[in-house]
Design a protein around this motif. Structure first.
Motif, short mmCIF file in Angstrom:
data_model
loop_
_atom_site.label_atom_id
_atom_site.label_comp_id
_atom_site.label_asym_id
_atom_site.label_seq_id
_atom_site.Cartn_x
_atom_site.Cartn_y
_atom_site.Cartn_z
N LEU A 1 43.06 -65.64 -0.43
CA LEU A 1 43.30 -65.73 -1.63
C LEU A 1 44.47 -66.74 -1.86
CD1 LEU A 1 42.10 -62.69 -3.24
CD2 LEU A 1 40.68 -64.50 -2.83
N GLY A 2 45.20 -66.86 -0.69
CA GLY A 2 46.69 -67.80 -1.10
C GLY A 2 46.25 -69.22 -0.72
N ALA A 3 45.11 -69.59 0.51
CA ALA A 3 44.96 -70.94 1.04
C ALA A 3 43.87 -71.03 -0.37
CB ALA A 3 44.75 -71.06 2.17
N ARG A 4 43.41 -70.23 -0.57
CA ARG A 4 41.98 -70.24 -1.96
C ARG A 4 42.55 -71.29 -2.73
NH1 ARG A 4 36.54 -69.87 -2.32
NH2 ARG A 4 35.96 -68.87 -4.43
N ASP A 5 43.91 -70.65 -3.28
CA ASP A 5 44.19 -71.09 -4.74
C ASP A 5 45.10 -72.48 -4.16
OD1 ASP A 5 45.18 -70.71 -7.09
OD2 ASP A 5 47.51 -70.26 -6.46
N ALA B 1 42.77 -39.26 -15.76
CA ALA B 1 42.04 -39.98 -16.41
C ALA B 1 43.10 -41.47 -16.84
CB ALA B 1 42.08 -39.96 -17.99
N LEU B 2 44.55 -40.84 -16.07
CA LEU B 2 45.58 -41.69 -16.09
C LEU B 2 46.18 -42.15 -15.03
CD1 LEU B 2 48.62 -39.25 -17.53
CD2 LEU B 2 47.00 -41.22 -19.30
N GLU B 3 45.29 -41.98 -14.10
CA GLU B 3 45.23 -42.56 -12.88
C GLU B 3 43.88 -43.69 -12.85
OE1 GLU B 3 46.93 -39.34 -9.27
OE2 GLU B 3 44.09 -38.94 -10.02
N SER B 4 44.74 -44.42 -11.91
CA SER B 4 43.79 -45.75 -11.66
C SER B 4 42.93 -45.72 -10.60
CB SER B 4 44.37 -46.98 -11.38
OG SER B 4 45.20 -47.17 -10.50
N HIS B 5 41.52 -46.93 -10.71
CA HIS B 5 40.22 -46.43 -9.78
C HIS B 5 40.58 -46.72 -8.49
CE1 HIS B 5 37.47 -44.04 -12.54
NE2 HIS B 5 37.81 -44.99 -13.43
N PRO B 6 40.65 -46.86 -7.19
CA PRO B 6 40.85 -47.68 -6.44
C PRO B 6 40.62 -48.44 -6.09
CG PRO B 6 39.35 -46.15 -5.48
CD PRO B 6 39.77 -45.38 -6.62
N PRO B 7 40.77 -49.93 -5.39
CA PRO B 7 40.17 -51.53 -5.62
C PRO B 7 38.51 -51.33 -5.17
CG PRO B 7 42.27 -51.26 -4.04
CD PRO B 7 42.40 -49.71 -4.84
N LEU B 8 37.70 -51.97 -4.98
CA LEU B 8 37.55 -52.26 -4.57
C LEU B 8 36.95 -52.35 -3.45
CD1 LEU B 8 34.64 -53.29 -8.07
CD2 LEU B 8 34.38 -50.72 -5.99
N THR C 1 45.36 -57.68 -0.65
CA THR C 1 45.83 -57.29 -2.12
C THR C 1 44.56 -57.06 -2.33
OG1 THR C 1 47.59 -58.62 -3.58
CG2 THR C 1 45.67 -59.99 -3.06
N THR C 2 45.47 -56.59 -3.89
CA THR C 2 44.71 -56.44 -4.70
C THR C 2 44.38 -57.21 -5.72
OG1 THR C 2 44.30 -54.11 -5.20
CG2 THR C 2 44.21 -54.58 -6.84
N PHE C 3 42.62 -58.16 -5.85
CA PHE C 3 42.39 -58.89 -6.85
C PHE C 3 40.98 -58.74 -7.48
CE2 PHE C 3 39.68 -63.22 -7.72
CZ PHE C 3 40.94 -63.89 -8.64
N SER C 4 41.52 -58.63 -9.41
CA SER C 4 40.22 -59.03 -10.55
C SER C 4 39.21 -56.79 -9.51
CB SER C 4 39.07 -59.62 -10.11
OG SER C 4 39.85 -60.70 -10.43
N GLY C 5 40.63 -55.83 -9.20
CA GLY C 5 39.87 -54.73 -8.74
C GLY C 5 39.16 -54.49 -7.68
N TRP C 6 39.61 -55.50 -6.59
CA TRP C 6 38.48 -56.34 -5.28
C TRP C 6 40.29 -55.83 -4.33
CZ3 TRP C 6 33.69 -55.64 -4.05
CH2 TRP C 6 32.68 -55.40 -4.95
N ARG D 1 36.27 -56.32 8.25
CA ARG D 1 36.39 -57.52 9.02
C ARG D 1 38.33 -58.30 9.60
NH1 ARG D 1 32.53 -55.33 11.79
NH2 ARG D 1 30.77 -56.85 13.07
N ALA D 2 38.46 -57.68 7.82
CA ALA D 2 39.63 -58.89 7.68
C ALA D 2 40.50 -58.56 8.07
CB ALA D 2 39.61 -58.76 6.24
N ILE D 3 40.69 -56.25 7.93
CA ILE D 3 41.55 -55.51 8.63
C ILE D 3 41.50 -56.01 10.13
CG2 ILE D 3 42.20 -53.47 8.17
CD1 ILE D 3 41.03 -53.19 5.72
N ALA D 4 40.61 -56.03 10.61
CA ALA D 4 40.80 -55.98 12.26
C ALA D 4 41.26 -57.46 12.50
CB ALA D 4 39.34 -55.39 12.90
N LEU D 5 42.03 -58.49 11.96
CA LEU D 5 42.38 -59.32 12.01
C LEU D 5 43.76 -59.93 11.82
CD1 LEU D 5 38.52 -62.03 11.48
CD2 LEU D 5 39.70 -61.63 13.83
#
Length: 369
Positions: A228-232, A3-10, A26-31, A17-21
């Motif tokens: 997300l960096g450029a989006r911001d 219960a003390l461990e956090s859930h892995p990000p979605l 990063t983790t953002f809003s649980g993702w 596809r992103a990782i392949a590129l």
């Protein structure tokens, strides 16, 4: 997992596809989301000058069906949704009884009792609970599409060149905030001429397998993948609010410079109306303003805004603007210090640096329709 461990990000269906590129994740809003691919500055420039693409599948996607869907939403937002014709959309906010912003959303009116709502990822569950608690579920059905649909944002002045060959409708017929059903690779898609960058562009909702094909086709055609960096940096140059920073459940749309969403004269009662009517009559005590920093110092979220050695406000967002080449920020200050040209100071790591209140947005595209 304890219960003390956090859930892995979605992960979205496009995460691989992103990782392949070689995206930096990063983790953002649980993702788990890409923060950058080639770099924030080149991705930012691609959107401003050509075309870039974001995976925004983490965002919440709801469908409402029922003859009174728009009528019932009218009670929850300050904007007059009755003005929307089929194929039109409205950016607006869900309000609590104190006129605080539960979330900022886009309402897409499809007609025939069908409405699409796009909401923020971090507030999806809260928004869904609020809607279910305040809609008459005997008359309106809410369907959560969040896990069954991909959402892509293709943005920039050359977007049409890349997207049109893949779509079976004439995209030039969609005006700003227009939307339509279409086919992509002979499969159904929802296409809207909306975005979060200050540039022209489209947001597309499709089934995951079609979204992956679309991503691959656009990358192969030369569209720049963006994180997300450029989006911001893009949304900040356009002075667009980010939920959790510029707006939250303690800020009202009038304080946040979103008064254009408040239609007190043309609609009836809605949650938070009395508070907004009072603020409109008496004026707000604070206001969200734009700041140009002097020098190269960047004001960040939660940095104090200071007048005569006294903290009077707070920075909500700040960055080095890639387009303008200078540091910009958004901040809440007392209304008496919100006038254009007002000089304030921002405390950065224990030292004070000057900034000037300037007109928003910091950047306005010449390519918008």
């Amino acid at each position: 997992m304890t219960a003390l461990e956090s859930h892995p990000p979605l992960r979205t269906p496009l995460a691989d596809r992103a990782i392949a590129l070689n995206a930096r994740m990063t983790t953002f809003s649980g993702w788990e989301m890409p923060v950058q691919f080639s770099g924030i500055s080149p991705e930012h420039e691609a959107i401003r000058q050509r075309a870039g693409m974001f995976d925004i599948s983490h965002m919440g996607k709801f469908s409402l069906h029922g003859d009174t869907a728009i009528e019932q939403l009218q009670k929850l937002v300050p904007s007059d949704l009755s003005r929307l014709q089929p194929g039109q959309a409205q950016y607006t906010v869900l309000l609590n009884p104190q006129a605080g912003i539960i979330d900022d959303i886009i309402v897409y009116q499809e007609g025939a009792g069908n409405v699409v709502l796009i909401v923020n990822a971090g507030t999806k569950d809260k928004d869904k609970d609020w809607l279910l608690a305040h809609l008459d579920l005997d008359l309106v059905t809410l369907t959560d599409l969040s896990d069954t649909q991909i959402l892509l944002a293709i943005q920039g002045p050359e977007t049409l060149k890349y997207l049109q060959p893949l779509v079976d409708i004439d995209l030039t017929q969609l005006t700003n905030f227009g939307h339509s059903r279409a086919l992509i690779f002979k499969n159904p898609a929802f296409i809207a001429r909306t975005g979060y960058t200050g540039e022209d562009g489209f947001e597309i909702m499709v089934a995951p397998e079609i979204g992956v094909q679309l991503w691959d086709a656009l990358i192969a055609a030369g569209v720049t993948p963006c994180g997300l960096g450029a989006r911001d940096t893009l949304r900040l140059e356009a002075a667009m609010c980010l939920y959790g920073q510029e707006i939250n459940d303690t800020t009202t749309p009038l304080e946040a410079g979103l008064g254009w969403l408040v239609h007190l004269d043309t609609k009836g009662d809605f949650i938070g109306r009395d508070v907004l009517a009072k603020q409109q009559a008496e004026g707000v005590s604070r206001k969200l303003v734009g700041l140009n920093m002097q020098g190269r110092y960047i004001a960040r979220h939660d940095y104090p805004v200071v007048i005569a050695d006294r903290p009077v406000g707070i920075v909500t967002s700040g960055t080095m603007s890639p387009t303008l080449g200078l540091p910009i920020a958004l901040a809440y200050v007392p209304i008496e210090f919100a006038k254009l040209g007002q000089v304030v100071e921002v405390e950065i790591r224990g030292k004070l640096y000057s900034a000037t209140v300037v007109k928003k947005p910091f950047y306005r595209s010449q390519n918008r329709i």
